[in-house]
Design an enzyme around this catalytic site. Sequence first.
Site, PDB file in Angstrom:
ATOM      1  N   ASN A   6     -10.048  -0.117   6.215  1.00  0.00           N
ATOM      2  CA  ASN A   6      -9.490  -0.868   5.094  1.00  0.00           C
ATOM      3  C   ASN A   6     -10.549  -1.867   4.640  1.00  0.00           C
ATOM      4  OD1 ASN A   6      -8.091  -2.511   3.368  1.00  0.00           O
ATOM      5  ND2 ASN A   6      -6.373  -2.891   4.745  1.00  0.00           N
ATOM      6  N   ARG A  83      -7.629   3.161   3.345  1.00  0.00           N
ATOM      7  CA  ARG A  83      -6.672   2.561   2.420  1.00  0.00           C
ATOM      8  C   ARG A  83      -7.344   2.472   1.057  1.00  0.00           C
ATOM      9  NH1 ARG A  83      -5.359  -3.588   1.355  1.00  0.00           N
ATOM     10  NH2 ARG A  83      -3.564  -3.275   0.008  1.00  0.00           N
ATOM     11  N   HIS A 172       1.745  -1.936  -1.950  1.00  0.00           N
ATOM     12  CA  HIS A 172       2.304  -2.052  -0.598  1.00  0.00           C
ATOM     13  C   HIS A 172       3.107  -0.801  -0.219  1.00  0.00           C
ATOM     14  CE1 HIS A 172       2.343  -6.738  -0.916  1.00  0.00           C
ATOM     15  NE2 HIS A 172       1.250  -6.328  -0.276  1.00  0.00           N
ATOM     16  N   ARG A 233      -1.340 -16.005  -5.597  1.00  0.00           N
ATOM     17  CA  ARG A 233      -1.021 -15.370  -6.895  1.00  0.00           C
ATOM     18  C   ARG A 233       0.293 -15.911  -7.437  1.00  0.00           C
ATOM     19  NH1 ARG A 233      -1.421  -9.376  -4.766  1.00  0.00           N
ATOM     20  NH2 ARG A 233      -2.830 -10.035  -3.126  1.00  0.00           N
ATOM     21  N   GLU A 377       0.872  -0.766   8.660  1.00  0.00           N
ATOM     22  CA  GLU A 377       0.310   0.084   7.606  1.00  0.00           C
ATOM     23  C   GLU A 377      -0.784   1.003   8.157  1.00  0.00           C
ATOM     24  OE1 GLU A 377       0.157  -3.773   5.578  1.00  0.00           O
ATOM     25  OE2 GLU A 377       0.211  -2.626   3.720  1.00  0.00           O
TER      26      GLU A 377
END
Length: 392
Positions: A6, A83, A172, A233, A377
């Site tokens: 990732n 990913r 996600h 964010r 994940e």
Amino acid sequence: MILVINCGSSSLKLAVFNEQLENTASGLAERLGQTDATARFKEPDTEVALPASADHQQALEAMVNTLKSRGLLDGTPLAIGHRVVHGGETFREAALINDEVLRAIEDCASLAPLHNPVNLTGIRATRALFPDVPQVAVFDTAFHHTLPEQAYRYALPDRFYQEWGVRRYGFHGTSHYFMLNETARLLGRPPSTISLISAHLGNGCSVTAIRDGESVDTSMGLTPLEGLVMGTRSGDVDPGLFDFLRNKGVSGEEVHRILNNESGLLGLSGESNDMRILEKLAASGNSQAALAIEVFCFRLARYIGAMCASLDRLDALVFTGGIGENSTHVRARTLSHLKLLGFTLDDARNREHGRNSRNEINHSHSRFPVLVIPTNEERVIAGEALKTANSQ
Ligand code: ADP
């Protein structure tokens, strides 16, 4: 053995899984390209020596060599999973990487300029190191390919969608997919029969409605900026803000930086993007930190309510991600706004983060089960990489 990679703009996460999808090693390289770049493995706890200002390729080589010298990587991996943030409308599932797939990921880069190019850097570095190992791209957007048009279209001129692919994609996906499978396992039912609302609350945050095993609505949109309040964010703002800021002389680049890096929990609190720190500050009387947490929880509650528009049944509401798995306060404050829907928490189970055989934190009187499920994940990516490599 399967490697999972990732890549972020200045980081690289590397995880190793065996064929039973058990995690055997995890490492993280940070501040790549800078003079103080570092890399270390968490399990086993080992520092990795890096060349000065190491780039992604050098970090990957050094990490792989450390694994080999520790006997944690013998022979060639069966598959390597990467990913990749944005798969656009092209990728509805994981893809075995070849030159054509690489070009298609490049084509999606205009949709994710911050993410896809660095994901490609990771793929190229790994291909150079393991030219004969099947490499698989696993997309954050893929699980959301089932969104119905009413959920993915913006009310903008049609040509924006037709010519430029401006629509909601959602992110996600691997985490929400893992929540689906874990909930199905806990309830003892096939995933295709499960309807749930999944709240992934980490540095990035999103909520997804899953109906009969398929994603049918989600809070992130064209980019991972839409929806919930996040670490730095903003999530949703009035689009009229852009005119307002332009009239104030704020440039497009500044708006981008402010909304992505200086807003959210950090912007509201003026202190930190880290929920642990904000909870401590709020407990010691810092009203800005308390406000940031309140806005975070209220926005989340509104979105959970909104997800009900896509469901005719609910098997569970699930919390995951660093905040979802660990913050008793956030879960309690969020559900305090949703009494009308019939969610009730059991305070003791909530304090224990659902560490019981059913992962439940709801009170027995609650209309719906509420679960806490640690996300994984990397494990999903390892499983997809193995399955895709084996199916060729
Ligand atoms: P990422 O999205 O980068 O993978 P994580 O899923 O690790 O991030 O989530 C990071 C967030 O989780 C941070 O805001 C952190 O403060 C929060 N978090 C981690 N542990 C706790 C805790 N015990 N209580 C409250 N928040 C926590």
